[in-house]
Design an enzyme around this catalytic site. Structure first.
Site, PDB file in Angstrom:
ATOM      1  N   GLY A  92       0.785  -1.234   0.000  1.00 48.39           N
ATOM      2  CA  GLY A  92       0.000   0.000   0.000  1.00 48.39           C
ATOM      3  C   GLY A  92       0.818   1.286   0.000  1.00 48.39           C
ATOM      4  O   GLY A  92       0.441   2.272  -0.611  1.00 48.39           O
ATOM      5  N   ASP A 130       0.596   3.425   4.352  1.00 48.22           N
ATOM      6  CA  ASP A 130      -0.369   4.221   3.591  1.00 48.22           C
ATOM      7  C   ASP A 130      -1.467   4.783   4.483  1.00 48.22           C
ATOM      8  O   ASP A 130      -1.818   5.946   4.400  1.00 48.22           O
ATOM      9  CB  ASP A 130      -0.979   3.386   2.445  1.00 48.22           C
ATOM     10  N   ASP A 165      -5.722   2.568  10.254  1.00 48.04           N
ATOM     11  CA  ASP A 165      -7.139   2.211  10.349  1.00 48.04           C
ATOM     12  C   ASP A 165      -7.403   1.708  11.777  1.00 48.04           C
ATOM     13  O   ASP A 165      -7.584   2.507  12.693  1.00 48.04           O
ATOM     14  CB  ASP A 165      -7.428   1.161   9.272  1.00 48.04           C
ATOM     15  N   PHE A 212     -13.856   3.153   3.035  1.00 49.47           N
ATOM     16  CA  PHE A 212     -12.831   2.374   2.346  1.00 49.47           C
ATOM     17  C   PHE A 212     -12.363   3.138   1.109  1.00 49.47           C
ATOM     18  O   PHE A 212     -13.167   3.490   0.246  1.00 49.47           O
ATOM     19  CB  PHE A 212     -13.363   0.993   1.956  1.00 49.47           C
ATOM     20  N   VAL A 213     -11.067   3.401   1.045  1.00 39.72           N
ATOM     21  CA  VAL A 213     -10.524   4.200  -0.055  1.00 39.72           C
ATOM     22  C   VAL A 213      -9.564   3.380  -0.910  1.00 39.72           C
ATOM     23  O   VAL A 213      -8.982   2.404  -0.443  1.00 39.72           O
ATOM     24  CB  VAL A 213      -9.804   5.465   0.481  1.00 39.72           C
ATOM     25  N   ASP A 222      -5.450  -0.552  -2.467  1.00 37.29           N
ATOM     26  CA  ASP A 222      -6.178  -1.432  -3.385  1.00 37.29           C
ATOM     27  C   ASP A 222      -7.493  -1.919  -2.813  1.00 37.29           C
ATOM     28  O   ASP A 222      -7.729  -1.878  -1.606  1.00 37.29           O
ATOM     29  CB  ASP A 222      -5.335  -2.667  -3.700  1.00 37.29           C
TER      30      ASP A 222
END
Ligand code: IMP
Ligand code: MG
Length: 187
Positions: free
Chosen positions: A50, A106, A109, A158-159, A165
């Protein structure tokens, strides 16, 4: 967005951060990191896949000696919900004693990934350890992690794009977007 991304663009609900916003912020983060590490060699520990583009863009803007180590970390195992278990390729970790570490990912969360990595890296007795993420989701963390550099705070959605990805797709988008819930790709 221009071709060749027009097809992929249809799968996005909306663009959250465009290419220029990302690049400007990465510039600022590089400046901050450089100022904090004057006269030091930084050992960057980058979490693949990521953080691939974030790290590539960031380290090329830092005018200091950099050692780059990549580790593979995965917690999603294909879906849009964190699985709760984190797999890391620890066998790639060299001796880090006395080094100035900068752990980069990245997105923050649940916090599981970075907190696991942080404890493990601290066991190696580095001279210092800082953590940087491009994105941080506004949500309750399962594991609290002290983060020194945050690119953007985002809502708990969710990006994809700029390295991130969904089922191995969308990493090559130059922007970051939210996936269209009705898209076949998001189903
Ligand atoms: P954490 O361990 O729950 O903090 O998850 C961090 C990892 O989950 C990141 O390294 C990402 O690879 C992945 N991740 C978390 N949220 C997203 C997202 O919205 N899109 C893509 N990947 C994500
Ligand atoms: Mg990851």
């Amino acid at each position: 967005m221009n071709p060749p991304f027009s097809g992929v663009f249809n799968d996005l609900d909306r663009v959250l951060l465009d290419r220029d916003q990302i690049q400007c912020r990465v510039d600022e983060m590089a400046e901050q990191i450089q100022a904090a590490h004057a006269n030091q060699t930084i050992t960057v520990v980058a979490l693949m896949d990521g953080a691939l583009f974030f790290v590539a863009d960031l380290v090329r803007r830092i005018d200091l000696p950099i050692r780059l180590i990549t580790l593979s970390a995965s917690s999603y195992h294909g879906g849009t919900e964190s699985s709760g278990s984190v797999d890391v390729s620890w066998n790639r970790l060299p001796d880090l004693k006395g080094q100035h570490l900068l752990l980069l990912d990245d997105i923050l969360d649940t916090g599981r990934t970075l907190s696991l990595l942080r404890s493990r890296l601290l066991e190696a007795k580095p001279a210092s350890l800082q953590i940087g993420v491009l994105l941080s989701k506004r949500r309750t963390r399962v594991a609290e992690v002290p983060v020194d550099y945050v690119g953007f705070e985002i809502d708990d959605e969710f990006v994809v794009g700029y390295g991130m990805d969904y089922q191995a797709r969308f990493r090559n988008l130059p922007c970051i977007g939210v996936l269209e819930p009705s898209s076949p790709e998001a189903a």
